[in-house]
Design a protein around this motif. Structure first.
Motif, PDB file in Angstrom:
ATOM      1  N   CYS A  26       0.842  -1.197   0.000  1.00  0.00           N
ATOM      2  CA  CYS A  26       0.000   0.000   0.000  1.00  0.00           C
ATOM      3  C   CYS A  26       0.881   1.252   0.000  1.00  0.00           C
ATOM      4  O   CYS A  26       1.902   1.308   0.681  1.00  0.00           O
ATOM      5  N   GLN A  30      -1.167   7.088   5.150  1.00  0.00           N
ATOM      6  CA  GLN A  30      -0.992   6.468   6.474  1.00  0.00           C
ATOM      7  C   GLN A  30       0.154   5.456   6.458  1.00  0.00           C
ATOM      8  O   GLN A  30       1.009   5.467   7.338  1.00  0.00           O
ATOM      9  N   CYS A  31       0.181   4.599   5.459  1.00  0.00           N
ATOM     10  CA  CYS A  31       1.238   3.591   5.375  1.00  0.00           C
ATOM     11  C   CYS A  31       2.594   4.250   5.140  1.00  0.00           C
ATOM     12  O   CYS A  31       3.597   3.853   5.735  1.00  0.00           O
ATOM     13  N   LYS A  32       2.627   5.263   4.273  1.00  0.00           N
ATOM     14  CA  LYS A  32       3.886   5.970   4.013  1.00  0.00           C
ATOM     15  C   LYS A  32       4.434   6.588   5.298  1.00  0.00           C
ATOM     16  O   LYS A  32       5.623   6.449   5.612  1.00  0.00           O
ATOM     17  N   ASP A  34       3.755   5.713   8.380  1.00  0.00           N
ATOM     18  CA  ASP A  34       4.132   4.653   9.313  1.00  0.00           C
ATOM     19  C   ASP A  34       5.502   4.074   8.959  1.00  0.00           C
ATOM     20  O   ASP A  34       6.338   3.863   9.839  1.00  0.00           O
ATOM     21  N   VAL A  81       4.633  -2.787   8.024  1.00  0.00           N
ATOM     22  CA  VAL A  81       3.394  -2.030   7.809  1.00  0.00           C
ATOM     23  C   VAL A  81       2.434  -2.821   6.935  1.00  0.00           C
ATOM     24  O   VAL A  81       1.226  -2.824   7.180  1.00  0.00           O
ATOM     25  N   GLU A  82       2.960  -3.513   5.932  1.00  0.00           N
ATOM     26  CA  GLU A  82       2.089  -4.316   5.063  1.00  0.00           C
ATOM     27  C   GLU A  82       1.430  -5.453   5.841  1.00  0.00           C
ATOM     28  O   GLU A  82       0.261  -5.775   5.612  1.00  0.00           O
ATOM     29  N   PRO A  85      -1.255  -3.182   8.658  1.00  0.00           N
ATOM     30  CA  PRO A  85      -1.602  -1.807   8.295  1.00  0.00           C
ATOM     31  C   PRO A  85      -2.571  -1.204   9.313  1.00  0.00           C
ATOM     32  O   PRO A  85      -3.332  -1.931   9.955  1.00  0.00           O
ATOM     33  N   LYS A  90      -7.158  -1.321   1.606  1.00  0.00           N
ATOM     34  CA  LYS A  90      -5.907  -1.138   0.872  1.00  0.00           C
ATOM     35  C   LYS A  90      -6.151  -0.162  -0.251  1.00  0.00           C
ATOM     36  O   LYS A  90      -7.069  -0.320  -1.030  1.00  0.00           O
TER      37      LYS A  90
END
Length: 91
Positions: A26, A30-32, A34, A81-82, A85, A90
């Protein structure tokens, strides 16, 4: 203005990772964030207070130094993170 060169480099490398054909995780904000937080907590900060030209020169020097160290941290953080998440969809 203070700038953390390590953060600039992490963001650049993460963007490059996200744009690579091999990355399937993703890429939402948010994921970036994190992934960046995990990596930045593993690396020492390098703050500069200087004009733009000197800032880019310093970034290039650190970029070469951290190139080999940064990618493994990014990959491990992206995997963490993947696998867990903090969002429900996603993107």
């Amino acid at each position: 203005m203070l700038t953390n060169i390590t953060q600039v480099l992490v963001e650049q490398k993460l963007d490059a990772l996200f744009n690579s054909a091999n990355y399937t995780g993703c890429t939402c904000t948010q994921c970036k964030e994190d992934i960046m937080a995990i990596v930045l907590n593993k690396l020492p900060p390098h703050y500069v207070s200087t004009d733009k030209g000197a800032l880019f020169e310093r970034a290039n020097q650190l970029n070469q130094r951290f190139d080999n160290e940064l990618l493994p941290h990014l990959i491990r953080a992206a995997q963490l993170v993947e696998n867990s998440p903090r969002h429900t969809i996603k993107k």
